[in-house]
Design a protein around this motif. Sequence first.
Motif, PDB file in Angstrom:
ATOM      1  N   SER B  27      32.144  54.839   1.969  1.00 13.89           N
ATOM      2  CA  SER B  27      31.620  55.888   2.831  1.00 13.89           C
ATOM      3  C   SER B  27      31.495  55.359   4.260  1.00 13.89           C
ATOM      4  CB  SER B  27      30.249  56.344   2.314  1.00 13.89           C
ATOM      5  OG  SER B  27      29.664  57.244   3.220  1.00 13.89           O
ATOM      6  N   PHE B  29      30.203  56.315   8.082  1.00 13.41           N
ATOM      7  CA  PHE B  29      29.367  57.265   8.828  1.00 13.41           C
ATOM      8  C   PHE B  29      28.674  56.545   9.964  1.00 13.41           C
ATOM      9  CE2 PHE B  29      25.123  59.379   9.269  1.00 13.41           C
ATOM     10  CZ  PHE B  29      25.583  60.537   9.888  1.00 13.41           C
ATOM     11  N   PRO B  31      25.992  57.630  12.696  1.00 11.98           N
ATOM     12  CA  PRO B  31      25.146  58.758  13.092  1.00 11.98           C
ATOM     13  C   PRO B  31      25.237  59.099  14.575  1.00 11.98           C
ATOM     14  CG  PRO B  31      23.819  56.833  12.527  1.00 11.98           C
ATOM     15  CD  PRO B  31      25.217  56.515  12.148  1.00 11.98           C
ATOM     16  N   ASN B  37      29.753  62.157   6.637  1.00 10.52           N
ATOM     17  CA  ASN B  37      30.457  60.932   6.237  1.00 10.52           C
ATOM     18  C   ASN B  37      31.877  61.238   5.763  1.00 10.52           C
ATOM     19  OD1 ASN B  37      29.601  62.170   3.816  1.00 10.52           O
ATOM     20  ND2 ASN B  37      29.717  60.220   2.752  1.00 10.52           N
ATOM     21  N   PRO B 109      25.845  54.693   1.186  1.00 10.67           N
ATOM     22  CA  PRO B 109      24.521  54.146   1.525  1.00 10.67           C
ATOM     23  C   PRO B 109      23.465  54.695   0.573  1.00 10.67           C
ATOM     24  CG  PRO B 109      25.150  55.862   3.075  1.00 10.67           C
ATOM     25  CD  PRO B 109      26.347  55.598   2.227  1.00 10.67           C
ATOM     26  N   MET B 110      22.382  53.950   0.386  1.00  9.32           N
ATOM     27  CA  MET B 110      21.310  54.403  -0.505  1.00  9.32           C
ATOM     28  C   MET B 110      20.704  55.697  -0.009  1.00  9.32           C
ATOM     29  SD  MET B 110      19.071  51.189  -1.804  1.00  9.32           S
ATOM     30  CE  MET B 110      18.718  50.478  -0.209  1.00  9.32           C
ATOM     31  N   ASN B 111      20.367  56.563  -0.952  1.00 10.96           N
ATOM     32  CA  ASN B 111      19.635  57.783  -0.591  1.00 10.96           C
ATOM     33  C   ASN B 111      18.200  57.434  -0.204  1.00 10.96           C
ATOM     34  OD1 ASN B 111      21.467  59.226  -3.192  1.00 10.96           O
ATOM     35  ND2 ASN B 111      21.606  59.895  -1.070  1.00 10.96           N
ATOM     36  N   PRO B 114      17.246  56.235   6.032  1.00 14.09           N
ATOM     37  CA  PRO B 114      18.103  56.631   7.151  1.00 14.09           C
ATOM     38  C   PRO B 114      19.280  55.657   7.298  1.00 14.09           C
ATOM     39  CG  PRO B 114      15.795  56.493   7.825  1.00 14.09           C
ATOM     40  CD  PRO B 114      15.888  55.886   6.464  1.00 14.09           C
ATOM     41  N   VAL B 115      20.442  56.221   7.601  1.00 15.80           N
ATOM     42  CA  VAL B 115      21.648  55.390   7.696  1.00 15.80           C
ATOM     43  C   VAL B 115      21.772  54.807   9.109  1.00 15.80           C
ATOM     44  CG1 VAL B 115      24.165  55.383   7.517  1.00 15.80           C
ATOM     45  CG2 VAL B 115      22.811  56.775   5.959  1.00 15.80           C
TER      46      VAL B 115
END
Lengths: 143, 255
Positions: B27, B29, B31, B37, B109-111, B114-115
């Motif tokens: 993934s 992404f 931000p 993503n 990324p983990m849920n 925040p990414v």
Amino acid sequence: MTQDDNKEGIKGMANPGRYGIERIAYLLMRLTGLGLLGYFIAHVYETSNILRGRMGWDEFLAMTQTTEGHLFLVLVIGMCVFHTGNGIRIMLGHGGVGVGKPARPDYPYDPASQNYRHKIGIYSSIVLAAVAMMYGMAVMFGE
Amino acid sequence: MAQVSSIAEEQAPNPLSASKSVLLRISRFNPETDESNKFMEFSVPYQKWTTVLEAILDVKKHFDHSVAVRYSCRQATCGSCGMLINGKPRLACFTKISELNSDVVTVEPMNNFPVIRDLAVRFERLFDTHHKIKPFLIRDDTELESNEKEFLQSPEELENFIQFANCIKCGLCNSACPTMTTDSSFVGPQALAQAYRYVADSRDKGKDSRLDIIDESHGIWRCHFAGSCSQVCPKGVDPAMGIQFLRGYLLGFRS
């Protein structure tokens, strides 16, 4: 996906496939809880019809004597039995009953709190709900 | 962005002995520039012992060095490389590709975090909630004031909490928690398990103050014992057990 969020939201709660029967029980518990709350509100409305006199009461009660009404009540029976059975399991767990004892973990680290007692509790609640629904159907649809 | 590349065919200077390859979907992404993503796909050779982290580092080395991933120890000790691997939170360094039984490995990324970019997430909130429950021994005296050099403890007393002291703060439990998917204020299983770690420590005298901290609307009562936190913990901490014991104190089942 945003920088500040990255939460799954309701979808994350309603997607129990990744975490086994305990997560399915969690989802069913929430759904049956909401269903029973809806039934409780509807039930209060239904019984308040007695204020309309015998005619009004009989008129409203006739709605539950249809096939759809019976199926709805069968669903309510299932929700009620599962929510009760699983609720007892969870309440015991919340008190620390049946969740195992702390110990040095060994690989592959099977969590003691997700033990067979709780799995039996979940499966029993599902089976009991199914049996109660079948009994309800036999009573309501039987001769 | 569906770019499929193969290390074995194009880049590797020496032929790799791996007979299998896996499609690694990463993934991507940022931000600051992206609205959503996208996945980049790479064909990566692997052996029986190859971990997901090694496969990601292969991609960084041979194809795209801009893939953002946090890692350090590579032995499930630092808790840095937590991510969603085929939809489930795991440590990339602790997950062998061969154990996944899949020809496709998707990493995200983990849920509930925040990414920052790609696979790297912010841990500030996890550390804040961890700090909130006072993760240290609370006593009236201190080692500096006492004549004793250490606080004695029996092996049995140690057993009560040592399991919970294994937490590496990787955040997998918070990522798996169904309450955290909707409640941004929930203190989370990591911090709650650590609260129990100190409450159960016979040397600690801060039980009441910690119970006060977690006894609030977004505290321990938001846990509904789904147990997903314990299922994903890579160190066997079993946060669900600690949380239920902790709740036992508040409900009067334990003293």
